[in-house]
Each structure stands twice: as C-alpha cells, then as structure tokens.
Design a protein around this motif. Structure first.
Motif, PDB file in Angstrom:
ATOM      1  N   THR A 150       0.950  -1.060   0.210  1.00 50.82           N
ATOM      2  CA  THR A 150      -0.333  -0.098   0.163  1.00 50.82           C
ATOM      3  C   THR A 150       0.734   1.529  -0.071  1.00 50.82           C
ATOM      4  O   THR A 150       0.753   2.302  -0.364  1.00 50.82           O
ATOM      5  N   GLY A 151       1.783   1.335   1.027  1.00 49.74           N
ATOM      6  CA  GLY A 151       3.020   2.237   0.862  1.00 49.74           C
ATOM      7  C   GLY A 151       3.475   3.020   2.050  1.00 49.74           C
ATOM      8  O   GLY A 151       3.965   2.057   2.774  1.00 49.74           O
ATOM      9  N   VAL A 152       2.609   3.903   2.713  1.00 46.30           N
ATOM     10  CA  VAL A 152       3.315   4.380   3.946  1.00 46.30           C
ATOM     11  C   VAL A 152       1.585   3.965   5.089  1.00 46.30           C
ATOM     12  O   VAL A 152       0.742   4.703   5.106  1.00 46.30           O
ATOM     13  N   VAL A 153       2.476   2.879   5.658  1.00 48.32           N
ATOM     14  CA  VAL A 153       0.977   2.605   7.054  1.00 48.32           C
ATOM     15  C   VAL A 153       1.699   3.102   8.084  1.00 48.32           C
ATOM     16  O   VAL A 153       2.213   3.143   9.141  1.00 48.32           O
ATOM     17  N   GLY A 154       0.085   3.804   8.532  1.00 48.09           N
ATOM     18  CA  GLY A 154       0.526   4.047  10.826  1.00 48.09           C
ATOM     19  C   GLY A 154       0.010   3.091  10.991  1.00 48.09           C
ATOM     20  O   GLY A 154      -0.885   2.638  11.198  1.00 48.09           O
ATOM     21  N   VAL A 155       0.086   2.439  12.132  1.00 46.08           N
ATOM     22  CA  VAL A 155       0.079   1.955  13.013  1.00 46.08           C
ATOM     23  C   VAL A 155       0.022   2.108  14.799  1.00 46.08           C
ATOM     24  O   VAL A 155       1.170   2.544  14.928  1.00 46.08           O
ATOM     25  N   VAL A 156      -1.364   2.231  14.968  1.00 49.13           N
ATOM     26  CA  VAL A 156      -1.262   2.752  16.581  1.00 49.13           C
ATOM     27  C   VAL A 156      -1.493   1.312  17.536  1.00 49.13           C
ATOM     28  O   VAL A 156      -2.004   0.403  17.445  1.00 49.13           O
ATOM     29  N   ALA A 157      -0.615   1.371  17.572  1.00 49.45           N
ATOM     30  CA  ALA A 157       0.339   0.207  19.038  1.00 49.45           C
ATOM     31  C   ALA A 157      -1.266   0.068  20.247  1.00 49.45           C
ATOM     32  O   ALA A 157      -1.934   0.418  20.271  1.00 49.45           O
ATOM     33  N   PRO A 158      -1.468  -1.304  20.234  1.00 48.91           N
ATOM     34  CA  PRO A 158      -2.284  -1.947  20.835  1.00 48.91           C
ATOM     35  C   PRO A 158      -1.264  -1.323  21.828  1.00 48.91           C
ATOM     36  O   PRO A 158      -0.347  -0.857  22.541  1.00 48.91           O
ATOM     37  N   GLU A 159      -2.726  -0.314  23.850  1.00 45.76           N
ATOM     38  CA  GLU A 159      -2.305   0.145  25.242  1.00 45.76           C
ATOM     39  C   GLU A 159      -1.205  -1.194  25.784  1.00 45.76           C
ATOM     40  O   GLU A 159      -0.825  -1.195  25.975  1.00 45.76           O
ATOM     41  N   PRO A 160      -2.329  -2.588  26.264  1.00 45.85           N
ATOM     42  CA  PRO A 160      -1.840  -3.239  26.873  1.00 45.85           C
ATOM     43  C   PRO A 160      -0.715  -3.905  26.809  1.00 45.85           C
ATOM     44  O   PRO A 160      -0.260  -4.049  27.946  1.00 45.85           O
ATOM     45  N   SER A 161      -0.603  -4.853  25.460  1.00 49.17           N
ATOM     46  CA  SER A 161       0.544  -5.681  25.324  1.00 49.17           C
ATOM     47  C   SER A 161       1.074  -4.767  24.463  1.00 49.17           C
ATOM     48  O   SER A 161       1.410  -4.802  23.597  1.00 49.17           O
ATOM     49  N   SER A 162       2.928  -4.814  25.491  1.00 48.81           N
ATOM     50  CA  SER A 162       3.570  -3.818  25.448  1.00 48.81           C
ATOM     51  C   SER A 162       4.207  -4.262  24.401  1.00 48.81           C
ATOM     52  O   SER A 162       5.146  -3.120  23.685  1.00 48.81           O
ATOM     53  N   LEU A 163       4.735  -6.177  23.917  1.00 48.17           N
ATOM     54  CA  LEU A 163       5.726  -6.259  22.694  1.00 48.17           C
ATOM     55  C   LEU A 163       4.788  -7.161  22.123  1.00 48.17           C
ATOM     56  O   LEU A 163       5.263  -6.797  20.787  1.00 48.17           O
ATOM     57  N   LEU A 164       4.443  -8.349  22.654  1.00 47.90           N
ATOM     58  CA  LEU A 164       3.767  -9.394  21.618  1.00 47.90           C
ATOM     59  C   LEU A 164       2.696  -8.658  20.622  1.00 47.90           C
ATOM     60  O   LEU A 164       2.284  -8.639  19.777  1.00 47.90           O
ATOM     61  N   GLY A 165       1.335  -7.682  21.571  1.00 45.40           N
ATOM     62  CA  GLY A 165       1.000  -6.657  20.725  1.00 45.40           C
ATOM     63  C   GLY A 165       1.726  -5.730  19.527  1.00 45.40           C
ATOM     64  O   GLY A 165       1.011  -6.071  18.263  1.00 45.40           O
ATOM     65  N   LEU A 166       2.200  -5.255  19.884  1.00 46.62           N
ATOM     66  CA  LEU A 166       2.612  -4.397  18.811  1.00 46.62           C
ATOM     67  C   LEU A 166       3.734  -4.922  17.790  1.00 46.62           C
ATOM     68  O   LEU A 166       3.142  -5.223  16.503  1.00 46.62           O
ATOM     69  N   VAL A 167       4.304  -7.009  17.988  1.00 46.86           N
ATOM     70  CA  VAL A 167       5.153  -7.574  17.132  1.00 46.86           C
ATOM     71  C   VAL A 167       4.532  -7.674  16.013  1.00 46.86           C
ATOM     72  O   VAL A 167       4.230  -7.636  15.107  1.00 46.86           O
ATOM     73  N   SER A 168       2.310  -8.081  16.907  1.00 42.82           N
ATOM     74  CA  SER A 168       1.424  -8.344  16.080  1.00 42.82           C
ATOM     75  C   SER A 168       0.650  -7.992  14.891  1.00 42.82           C
ATOM     76  O   SER A 168       0.204  -8.056  14.267  1.00 42.82           O
ATOM     77  N   ARG A 169       1.330  -6.845  14.897  1.00 48.59           N
ATOM     78  CA  ARG A 169       0.633  -4.843  14.565  1.00 48.59           C
ATOM     79  C   ARG A 169       1.317  -4.632  13.819  1.00 48.59           C
ATOM     80  O   ARG A 169       1.119  -3.957  12.630  1.00 48.59           O
TER      81      ARG A 169
END
Length: 297
Positions: A150-169
C-alpha cells in the motif's frame, strides 16, 4: 552520599525516525511508570512535527523496501528475530515491569513475540502465491492479479500488550513491503523503544520503521489526517477517539484496518495464535494490481 540515599537517574528515551534517534523537536517528555505506579524512565513526547518527519522518512524509504525481493525481505525480518533473541532478558525485564506480570509470564510473552516475528517473516515470499492469481479471460491475453504494498502505513500500537501486541501489528505491514510509522503504547512504551534499538542494529533500512512515543490523543488524529499516510491500523486507538479518527481517515480516503467487531483492546488474548497469526493481517496492507499482457505468437 550513601548508596541507599542515591537518587536514580532515569533515562529519557528518544524517538526513532529515519534510522536515527532524535529528541522531540518540542523538547517535551513524560514520565513512564511501572505497573505499580513507580516512575522508571522518561520518554519523548512527540509533536506533530515529529510525526510529519517520521512520515517523510517512511515515504523516502518505502520504494526501496517494496522493490526488494520477497525472499530478501523475509531474510531481513528474520534477522530482527535473531537480534531480539539476543536481548531476550532485557525484553523480559521491561515487559514484566510494564505489564505487572511475573518473570515466567513475561518470558512466555517475549518468546511468543519472537516466534510471531519469525512466523510473519516466513510469509514474505509466500503471500503473493496465496493472494495472486492467473485469471481466465475470453481474449488472447494473459491476465494476472498481483499484490503490491500500500505504501506508508500508520500503526497505533495496542495499549495493554507492550511487545507481543506491537509485534503482531507491526510485522504484517512490514512483511507486505510497506514502510511504517508506529505510535507506541502510551503507558508502556519501553519494550517498543528497545525494539527500535534492535531495528537500528539489524538490516532493516532506516526509515522503513519509525517509532514515536507520546500521547495518542495528540498524535493519532494528526496521523489519520496526514495525506501522505496511505493506510492506518487503528487497533490501539482509544475508544473515545475511534469515531473521530475513522472519520478523518475516511476524508482523505485512507485504507483502514481495525479490530473485529466486539473485540476490545484490553481483553484481546495476544497469546492466541489462531486469532493473531493470520495472513489476512498481511493482506490488509496490500493492494491488488491486475495486469494484461498479450499472448505471444
């Protein structure tokens, strides 16, 4: 001064933009607290200008990353997992402190984050075969459908899961060949900051991933309204901002990826592989391009 009387010097963590670690142009920072409320560090409070600089860096890097072979992207991302493995103890300490979980639980979360990064990296040279197709047409032409970033993607990281949720998104848009601007967890940003240090020492080109720390209420609407951001993952957007952010994104025809209906950020189980290891999450950041080519004589 006795050791017991010494005041700890808390580190102020910087932003990660274009492969470098600048301070916020605003000069602002905020206190990061552990799960028990005790102060543990400071993080830069990114401004609108910092966000614009991150988008500019992502746009500059997007073409080169998309043009790499799928196999090479997979190799580069696998190297990130190797480096995360080497810093496992640091991640465990930060996740335990941020999320208020015991060391054994933190070790499981970190191990699964590394494994999930590997899982997504393995899709780099397979997703085109799954989504692409050779289409039958009633004419002397070949007709192919090919996925493109798509090009440039903005990701708003999950709040509770500081690492696993971030990696997943974060991993899915990177695997797809996009450049990414991440707004990290506001209350638990330190694992994301450590991940930027991993990225900086890996083979991921500068600008392909940019990470901002700060207040989501300040940054997310600006990201949604930025016309040079092609897509936005709003998983970690606070519920109070969701309607505003999605309307702003729609105004500039931005591709949107959101949580499934009825799923809350606070209650989602990031350890559930069946819910989180999904090629559909990669497909959300791909555009389908159809090409016609005449059949040679």
């Amino acid at each position: 001064m006795a050791a017991a009387d010494r005041i700890d010097i808390r580190k102020t963590h910087k932003l990660y933009i274009g492969g470098a670690f600048p301070r916020s142009e605003s000069g602002r920072s905020y206190v990061v607290r552990a799960a028990d409320g005790s102060p543990i560090a400071n993080a830069c409070r990114a401004s609108r200008k910092d966000l614009r600089e991150a988008v500019r860096a992502a746009r500059k890097a997007a073409g080169g990353w998309a043009d790499r072979t799928a196999m090479n992207r997979g190799q580069v991302l696998y190297r990130v997992a190797e480096l995360m493995e080497g810093r496992r103890d640091q991640f465990v300490a930060e996740v335990s402190q941020a999320e208020g979980v015991r060391e054994a639980k933190a070790r499981e979360l970190v191990a699964r984050a590394i494994d999930r990064w590997v899982w997504y990296a393995g899709w780099a040279d397979k997703i085109s075969q799954v989504l692409g197709s050779a289409n039958p047409v009633a004419a002397p032409y070949f007709n192919f459908t090919i996925p493109e970033p798509t090009g440039v993607v903005g990701v708003v990281a999950p709040e509770p899961s500081s690492l696993l949720g971030l990696v997943s998104r974060l991993a899915p848009p990177l695997v797809a060949g996009n450049a990414v601007v991440v707004i990290a967890s506001e209350t638990r940003p330190l694992p994301a900051v450590t991940l930027t240090e991993v990225l900086a020492t890996s083979d991921v080109p500068g600008g392909v991933t940019n990470v901002l720390t700060g207040l989501k209420a300040e940054l997310v609407p600006v990201m949604a309204g930025h016309v040079d951001v092609d897509a936005i993952d709003v998983w970690g957007v606070p519920d109070a901002l969701r309607t505003e952010v999605e309307l702003v994104a729609a105004d500039n025809v931005k591709r949107l990826s959101r949580r499934p209906a009825g799923v809350t950020d606070a209650r989602f189980d990031w350890l559930d592989d069946r819910a989180t290891e999904r090629p559909e999450w990669i497909a959300a950041f791909l555009e389908m391009k159809t090409v016609w080519h005449p059949v040679g004589v």
